[in-house]
Design a protein around this motif. Structure first.
Motif, PDB file in Angstrom:
ATOM      1  N   SER A  64       0.829  -1.212   0.000  1.00 19.78           N
ATOM      2  CA  SER A  64       0.000   0.000   0.000  1.00 19.78           C
ATOM      3  C   SER A  64       0.859   1.256   0.000  1.00 19.78           C
ATOM      4  CB  SER A  64      -0.932   0.020   1.207  1.00 19.78           C
ATOM      5  OG  SER A  64      -1.860  -1.026   1.118  1.00 19.78           O
ATOM      6  N   ILE A  95       2.100   1.888  -3.491  1.00 14.21           N
ATOM      7  CA  ILE A  95       1.032   2.390  -4.369  1.00 14.21           C
ATOM      8  C   ILE A  95       0.769   3.869  -4.096  1.00 14.21           C
ATOM      9  CG2 ILE A  95      -1.431   2.229  -4.890  1.00 14.21           C
ATOM     10  CD1 ILE A  95      -1.147  -0.831  -4.401  1.00 14.21           C
ATOM     11  N   TYR A  96       0.645   4.228  -2.825  1.00 15.63           N
ATOM     12  CA  TYR A  96       0.372   5.625  -2.475  1.00 15.63           C
ATOM     13  C   TYR A  96       1.552   6.529  -2.786  1.00 15.63           C
ATOM     14  CZ  TYR A  96      -3.698   3.760  -0.097  1.00 15.63           C
ATOM     15  OH  TYR A  96      -4.866   3.112   0.179  1.00 15.63           O
ATOM     16  N   ASP A 108       0.164   9.359  -8.884  1.00 12.69           N
ATOM     17  CA  ASP A 108      -0.220   9.557 -10.276  1.00 12.69           C
ATOM     18  C   ASP A 108       0.825   9.049 -11.263  1.00 12.69           C
ATOM     19  OD1 ASP A 108      -2.559  10.735  -9.455  1.00 12.69           O
ATOM     20  OD2 ASP A 108      -1.778  12.779  -9.582  1.00 12.69           O
ATOM     21  N   LEU A 161       1.863   6.067 -11.444  1.00 12.35           N
ATOM     22  CA  LEU A 161       1.499   4.705 -11.834  1.00 12.35           C
ATOM     23  C   LEU A 161       0.517   4.729 -13.002  1.00 12.35           C
ATOM     24  CD1 LEU A 161       0.794   2.714  -8.538  1.00 12.35           C
ATOM     25  CD2 LEU A 161       2.703   2.435 -10.093  1.00 12.35           C
ATOM     26  N   LYS A 201      -2.502   2.953 -15.179  1.00 15.97           N
ATOM     27  CA  LYS A 201      -3.658   2.168 -14.737  1.00 15.97           C
ATOM     28  C   LYS A 201      -3.323   0.688 -14.727  1.00 15.97           C
ATOM     29  CE  LYS A 201      -7.643   4.987 -15.766  1.00 15.97           C
ATOM     30  NZ  LYS A 201      -8.969   5.003 -16.383  1.00 15.97           N
ATOM     31  N   LYS A 250      -0.374  -0.752 -14.279  1.00 21.13           N
ATOM     32  CA  LYS A 250       0.528  -1.075 -13.170  1.00 21.13           C
ATOM     33  C   LYS A 250      -0.215  -1.043 -11.838  1.00 21.13           C
ATOM     34  CE  LYS A 250       4.459  -2.282 -11.702  1.00 21.13           C
ATOM     35  NZ  LYS A 250       4.960  -3.595 -12.069  1.00 21.13           N
ATOM     36  N   LYS A 251      -1.072  -0.044 -11.652  1.00 22.45           N
ATOM     37  CA  LYS A 251      -1.842   0.034 -10.417  1.00 22.45           C
ATOM     38  C   LYS A 251      -2.758  -1.189 -10.290  1.00 22.45           C
ATOM     39  CE  LYS A 251      -4.646   2.864  -7.467  1.00 22.45           C
ATOM     40  NZ  LYS A 251      -5.256   4.132  -7.189  1.00 22.45           N
ATOM     41  N   ASN A 252      -3.359  -1.601 -11.392  1.00 17.63           N
ATOM     42  CA  ASN A 252      -4.211  -2.781 -11.394  1.00 17.63           C
ATOM     43  C   ASN A 252      -3.398  -4.026 -11.011  1.00 17.63           C
ATOM     44  OD1 ASN A 252      -6.638  -4.127 -11.680  1.00 17.63           O
ATOM     45  ND2 ASN A 252      -6.361  -4.459 -13.871  1.00 17.63           N
ATOM     46  N   GLU A 303      -2.800  -3.891  -7.300  1.00 17.97           N
ATOM     47  CA  GLU A 303      -4.029  -4.211  -6.570  1.00 17.97           C
ATOM     48  C   GLU A 303      -4.297  -5.721  -6.614  1.00 17.97           C
ATOM     49  OE1 GLU A 303      -5.826  -2.342  -4.596  1.00 17.97           O
ATOM     50  OE2 GLU A 303      -4.820  -0.464  -5.040  1.00 17.97           O
TER      51      GLU A 303
END
Length: 96
Positions: free
Chosen positions: A61, A64-65, A69, A71, A73, A75-77, A80
């Motif tokens: 987490s 990710i935080y 911005d 990241l 979409k 990579k963020k997916n 997650e």
């Protein structure tokens, strides 16, 4: 804001006593590899202050935080999905 205050997350990443992650772990496109590497690192660490699951989720987490911005979409997916893999690996309920 001073440069030092803007870069606090970099200092945490470089000098944290939480655990030692394998270099480049977050660059993988495979959520299972990311989760497995983080799980291994948390279970091997004797410096963590909480349980392995909590430490692993916190580190993921935090990344990710911290990336925010920057990241994509995709990579963020992937990251997650790595969280879901961690939940499965530790035998926790999946988030729905």
């Amino acid at each position: 804001m001073t440069k030092a205050k803007r870069r606090w997350s970099q200092a945490v990443s470089e000098h944290s006593d939480a655990m030692d992650l394998k270099e480049g772990v977050f660059k993988s496109d495979d959520p299972r590899k990311i989760a497995a590497s983080i799980k291994h690192s948390t279970e091997a660490s004797r410096r963590r202050k909480s349980g392995p699951f909590r430490s692993a989720m916190s580190m993921l987490s935090f990344y990710i935080y911290r990336a925010g911005d920057q990241l994509t979409k995709k990579k963020k997916n992937t990251l997650e999905q790595a969280k879901e893999e961690l939940r499965n690996d530790f035998g926790r309920e999946t988030k729905r």
